[in-house]
Design an enzyme around this catalytic site. Structure first.
Site, PDB file in Angstrom:
ATOM      1  N   ARG A 240      16.344  53.190  59.049  1.00  0.00           N
ATOM      2  CA  ARG A 240      15.729  54.431  59.523  1.00  0.00           C
ATOM      3  C   ARG A 240      14.674  54.873  58.512  1.00  0.00           C
ATOM      4  NH1 ARG A 240      18.493  57.872  56.112  1.00  0.00           N
ATOM      5  NH2 ARG A 240      20.752  57.699  56.176  1.00  0.00           N
ATOM      6  N   HIS A 244      18.659  61.078  56.874  1.00  0.00           N
ATOM      7  CA  HIS A 244      19.762  61.033  57.828  1.00  0.00           C
ATOM      8  C   HIS A 244      19.624  62.148  58.864  1.00  0.00           C
ATOM      9  CE1 HIS A 244      23.695  60.944  59.596  1.00  0.00           C
ATOM     10  NE2 HIS A 244      23.934  62.174  59.190  1.00  0.00           N
ATOM     11  N   TYR A 252      19.222  59.080  47.482  1.00  0.00           N
ATOM     12  CA  TYR A 252      20.166  57.983  47.263  1.00  0.00           C
ATOM     13  C   TYR A 252      19.531  56.619  47.479  1.00  0.00           C
ATOM     14  CZ  TYR A 252      20.189  59.056  52.252  1.00  0.00           C
ATOM     15  OH  TYR A 252      19.796  59.355  53.521  1.00  0.00           O
TER      16      TYR A 252
HETATM   17  C1  LIG Z   1      34.237  61.275  62.917  1.00  0.00           C
HETATM   18  C2  LIG Z   1      33.024  61.703  62.199  1.00  0.00           C
HETATM   19  N1  LIG Z   1      32.997  61.619  60.859  1.00  0.00           N
HETATM   20  C3  LIG Z   1      31.907  62.005  60.170  1.00  0.00           C
HETATM   21  C4  LIG Z   1      30.810  62.489  60.824  1.00  0.00           C
HETATM   22  C5  LIG Z   1      29.605  62.963  60.042  1.00  0.00           C
HETATM   23  N2  LIG Z   1      28.529  62.013  60.163  1.00  0.00           N
HETATM   24  C6  LIG Z   1      27.617  62.130  61.127  1.00  0.00           C
HETATM   25  S1  LIG Z   1      26.577  60.860  61.151  1.00  0.00           S
HETATM   26  C7  LIG Z   1      27.317  60.132  59.837  1.00  0.00           C
HETATM   27  C8  LIG Z   1      26.827  58.833  59.336  1.00  0.00           C
HETATM   28  C9  LIG Z   1      26.856  57.846  60.436  1.00  0.00           C
HETATM   29  O1  LIG Z   1      26.437  56.620  60.005  1.00  0.00           O
HETATM   30  P1  LIG Z   1      26.245  55.454  61.041  1.00  0.00           P
HETATM   31  O2  LIG Z   1      27.420  55.406  61.961  1.00  0.00           O
HETATM   32  O3  LIG Z   1      25.953  54.232  60.285  1.00  0.00           O
HETATM   33  O4  LIG Z   1      25.000  55.914  61.933  1.00  0.00           O
HETATM   34  P2  LIG Z   1      23.518  56.288  61.455  1.00  0.00           P
HETATM   35  O5  LIG Z   1      23.532  57.715  61.041  1.00  0.00           O
HETATM   36  O6  LIG Z   1      23.138  55.367  60.380  1.00  0.00           O
HETATM   37  O7  LIG Z   1      22.693  56.141  62.702  1.00  0.00           O
HETATM   38  C10 LIG Z   1      28.380  60.895  59.391  1.00  0.00           C
HETATM   39  C11 LIG Z   1      29.243  60.569  58.262  1.00  0.00           C
HETATM   40  C12 LIG Z   1      30.877  62.570  62.234  1.00  0.00           C
HETATM   41  N3  LIG Z   1      29.859  63.047  62.952  1.00  0.00           N
HETATM   42  N4  LIG Z   1      31.976  62.158  62.885  1.00  0.00           N
END
Ligand SMILES: Cc1ncc(C[n+]2csc(CCOP(=O)(O)OP(=O)(O)O)c2C)c(N)n1
Lengths: 320, 324
Positions: A240, A244, A252
């Site tokens: 990306r 985030h 980071y």
């Molecule tokens: C069950 C849960 N835990 C934590 C979160 C908080 N959170 C939202 S996005 C994220 C990171 C997600 O990473 P990834 O699945 O790799 O998707 P990306 O953001 O890279 O598209 C986190 C920790 C959440 N939304 N749901």
């Protein structure tokens, strides 16, 4: 690539352009204060949504995540109602009740995106189960980040989907980071596709910035599912470009990492491919870009001009 | 007294407890390098290193279970679940293991752990990031539930929670992190299970907790101009509940309103209201009134979100109804 029709390739490219323009627009609208809440943008990952969804029909369904705008555009959610939803307007695809993290439009096969990480994975299996019961040859596709593959429900569902031979395709977008957490801090393994082995389904990894590679790999997986030959896991390696979510300064990330990935921008890769194959001229590219830009200007005008919901609308839609 | 923000107060509490007790360690998603989604653990990785400030994978069930196991073996984990909305993933470990382990083993074990999380609406984050779910936990005997409203309470209650020998669910509010308030210097500990009278009054008792306490105080100020003297009680610890402080107040004012941001049906206000009725029925001069969110998921659009959650106007209205 030789055996992919020109229309298909141009369609994928157009979809990527539309996603990029949409997200760029959202970025500025957010800064300008038009968008309440937060946003998770998709720039850099366009090849995945576009390449996968180019294999899908309207009656196929997808599940999406907290980062859903790209999936929504690729599945066919109109940009105006998508933008309006992100603004929280009554003309939004969820009447302003969902917001950025829950966009969707069931008319094009996208239930509201699920912001609980990995939450869409079992739901996609359930939709596929229904298709199987109903003897439809529709397919369910679930998009999620690599971070989601460390939730228990990923493992529970892949096992079940495989056992039940469901018409579902799992698309893992590995963009190296789950929020601030680098994969090295969250995985002992490096090849996430290997996890498919544990559940008796095919697992593959492709260059997620190469839309043609994504398209071809997803084609196989979707055809397999449609033919009743069961689920598979496709890992798309990508990146990306932005933070985030809103306000993430990406401290980071090591210096220079983003710059390296920008050289592998999926749009540039696709443009070069189309130019080299003489499927499109520089002027053709310019015209398509302008068209996408114009569409998103109109989408934002629509969202801006749309009314907010009446407060009492909060009371509607709870029960069927 | 010096004034610091709620997030800083929490950060201080963590640092001081980590200094005091080498068994205290932190684990959770994005708490290290990033410093937590709302910045509470900022600077702690740099200070205490990755063994005591552990960034984890997105695995809430495993985070919770690991905290329990480590606690059973003598550590003092403080686990962070980024949003209370994600507690669904942690529920089995929390409710079936943490809450019951001591009791099921006839008191032979203890699981001294804190689950820090945050909840509440106000940032228009939609239905998966705005809930108030404290009543999920108050219905499980064996869990303590803490919800501070001010920086001083946030600090003092977190320190007490870390020192407590039981599992504590510590729920912060996303709209409070930047709120500033006086916090005493030194080892400021606020005992669990003790409510706080945040404003003295004689006409009506408003019982609340978390962010809604601030809303109630605003309402009280407006009502004061109309000649209505409101007493505001901050429950602070929902479990165990300090019903005595609440009942003492109701015996004085003879009127009670319970206010919180969770939905009305099944919300903890029903429990508080019922306990008031059980313990002070003869002192009540009117029905106990409830102010709570409407029974719908929290909608995204700011106008819808504001319509659904309690405001100072809804508290003012309920106070007047209680006095009618
Ligand atoms: C069950 C849960 N835990 C934590 C979160 C908080 N959170 C939202 S996005 C994220 C990171 C997600 O990473 P990834 O699945 O790799 O998707 P990306 O953001 O890279 O598209 C986190 C920790 C959440 N939304 N749901």
């Amino acid at each position: 690539m030789e055996n992919i029709p020109r229309d298909k390739l141009l369609g994928i490219y157009e979809c990527m352009l539309r996603i990029r323009e949409f997200e760029n627009k959202i970025y500025y609208l957010f800064i300008d204060g038009f968008i309440p809440g937060t946003i998770h943008l998709y720039q850099g990952q366009e090849a995945v949504a576009a390449g996968v969804c180019a294999n899908l029909r309207k009656d196929d369904v997808i599940t999406s995540t907290h980062r859903p705008h790209g999936h929504a555009i690729a599945k066919g959610v109109p940009s105006g109602s998508l933008m309006a939803e992100i603004f929280g307007k009554s003309t939004g695809c969820c009447k302003g009740k969902g917001g950025s993290m829950h966009v969707g439009d069931i008319d094009v096969g996208m239930p509201p995106a699920i912001a609980i990480v990995a939450g869409g994975i079992p739901v996609a299996a359930g939709m596929a189960l229904a298709f199987k019961f109903q003897k439809k040859n529709s397919v369910a596709v679930s998009f999620f980040g690599e971070g989601a593959t460390n939730e228990g429900v990923f493992h529970e569902t892949l096992n079940m989907a495989s056992l039940w031979n469901l018409p579902v395709v799992y698309i893992c977008e590995n963009n190296l980071y789950a929020a601030s957490t680098h994969i090295e801090k969250a995985f002992k393994i490096t090849d996430i596709a290997k996890r498919a082995d544990a559940y008796g389904m095919p697992g593959r990894t492709v260059d997620g910035n190469d839309a043609v590679a994504v398209y071809s790999a997803a084609k196989e997986a979707v055809e397999q599912a449609r033919a009743g030959k069961g689920p598979s896991l496709l890992v798309c390696n990508t990146y990306r470009h932005g933070g985030h979510s809103r306000g993430d300064a990406c401290t980071y990330r090591p210096k220079g990492e983003k710059e390296e990935w920008l050289k592998k921008d999926p749009l540039i890769i696709m443009e070069n491919m189309l130019l080299e194959a003489k499927l499109l001229s520089a002027d053709g590219i310019k015209a398509m870009k302008e068209k996408a830009e114009q569409e998103m200007i109109e989408a934002s005008e629509f969202a801006k001009a749309s009314p907010l919901p009446a407060p009492e609308q909060a009371l509607e839609d709870l029960w069927a | 007294m010096r004034e610091i923000a709620y997030w800083q107060a929490l950060n201080e509490a963590l640092q001081e407890e980590m200094e005091r007790d080498p068994n205290v360690f932190l684990l959770g998603e994005d708490i290290g390098v990033y410093g937590g989604a709302y910045g509470v653990t900022r600077g702690l990785l740099e200070k205490y290193g990755p063994e005591r400030v552990m960034d984890t994978a997105i695995s809430e069930s495993a985070i919770t279970g690991a905290a329990i196991g480590a606690a059973m073996m003598g550590k003092r984990p403080v686990a962070e679940i980024m949003y209370v909305d994600f507690m669904g993933q942690a529920m089995d470990q929390l409710c079936n293991q943490a809450a019951k382990i001591r009791y099921m083993f006839g008191g032979k074990f203890k699981a001294p752990m804190v689950m820090r999380t945050e909840g509440g609406a106000g940032r228009t984050l939609g239905a998966h990031h705005s809930q108030s779910l404290e009543h999920w936990f108050t219905g499980i005997p064996g869990l303590k539930v803490v919800m501070p409203s001010t920086p001083a309470d946030a600090k003092g209650l977190l320190k007490a929670s870390i020192r407590d020998d039981n599992p504590v669910v510590f729920i912060e509010h996303k709209m409070l992190y930047k709120e500033k308030g006086p916090v005493p210097d030194g080892d400021h500990v606020v005992p669990l299970g003790v409510a706080d009278v945040k404003r003295q009054g004689k006409d009506v008792t408003v019982v609340s907790y978390s962010r809604t306490v601030l809303v109630a105080l605003e309402a009280a100020k407006i009502l004061e101009a109309e000649g209505i003297d409101v007493e505001v009680i901050d429950v602070r610890t929902l479990a165990p509940l300090d019903i005595k402080t609440i009942v003492d107040s109701v015996k004085k004012t003879n009127r009670a309103v319970v206010a919180h941001e969770a939905c009305k049906t099944g919300g903890f206000g029903g429990e508080i209201g019922m306990q008031i009725i059980e313990n002070a029925f003869d002192y009540l001069d009117g029905p106990v009134k409830r102010v709570a969110a409407i029974d719908v998921p929290i909608p995204k659009s700011p106008v819808l979100e504001q319509y659904v959650i309690p405001t100072k106007d809804s508290i003012i209205k309920a106070v007047k109804e209680a006095l009618a």
